[in-house]
Design a protein around this motif. Sequence first.
Motif, PDB file in Angstrom:
ATOM      1  N   ASP A  40       0.824  -1.217   0.000  1.00 32.02           N
ATOM      2  CA  ASP A  40       0.000   0.000   0.000  1.00 32.02           C
ATOM      3  C   ASP A  40       0.856   1.264   0.000  1.00 32.02           C
ATOM      4  N   GLY A  46      -3.799   1.113  -5.155  1.00 32.78           N
ATOM      5  CA  GLY A  46      -5.041   1.731  -4.717  1.00 32.78           C
ATOM      6  C   GLY A  46      -5.513   2.895  -5.565  1.00 32.78           C
ATOM      7  N   LYS A  66      -2.661  -6.334  -6.547  1.00 31.76           N
ATOM      8  CA  LYS A  66      -1.982  -6.364  -5.253  1.00 31.76           C
ATOM      9  C   LYS A  66      -1.899  -7.795  -4.723  1.00 31.76           C
TER      10      LYS A  66
END
Length: 158
Positions: A40, A46, A66
């Motif tokens: 992240d 994201g 991811k």
Amino acid sequence: MITKEQVLEVQEKWGNGVVKIGALKENRVECEAYANNFLDERYSFGSGSVLFKPTKCELEQFRPTKIEALSYFIAGDNRACKEDKGFAIQPWTKVRFENSGFILEENRAIAMGNYFFTDLEGNEAKVEYTFGYKLIGNDLKIDVHHSSFPYTNPDIVA
């Protein structure tokens, strides 16, 4: 304008993160939590596409999600890609970048060169890389990750 110093800083954080993932391998819950956070913080999963082509992949060479990146770094029983052995849980004791060059722009940077992974016996593995970074807020995040072992020419005798 993104600076060379900013790129060097995120490279150091990336390398330190890979080392820490390996240091946590005996505590699977903590290792998974840290590796998730690492992805992240270091990658832009994201906020858009990530072109991720890790070093030690043959069958599933490209990892656009991811979950697939996590599988590459820490493997495990629930890994997304069956060929994964957990690159980051080798473990490595040090990661050193040797940059060949940079392209620096307002909101994007690209770095290319070699990086070296030191194992527990002090052996260094040389890997070629290209990382693309994009500025998201105040953070540089990886959206292009390509790494591969150097080519060995069979016609050259050492």
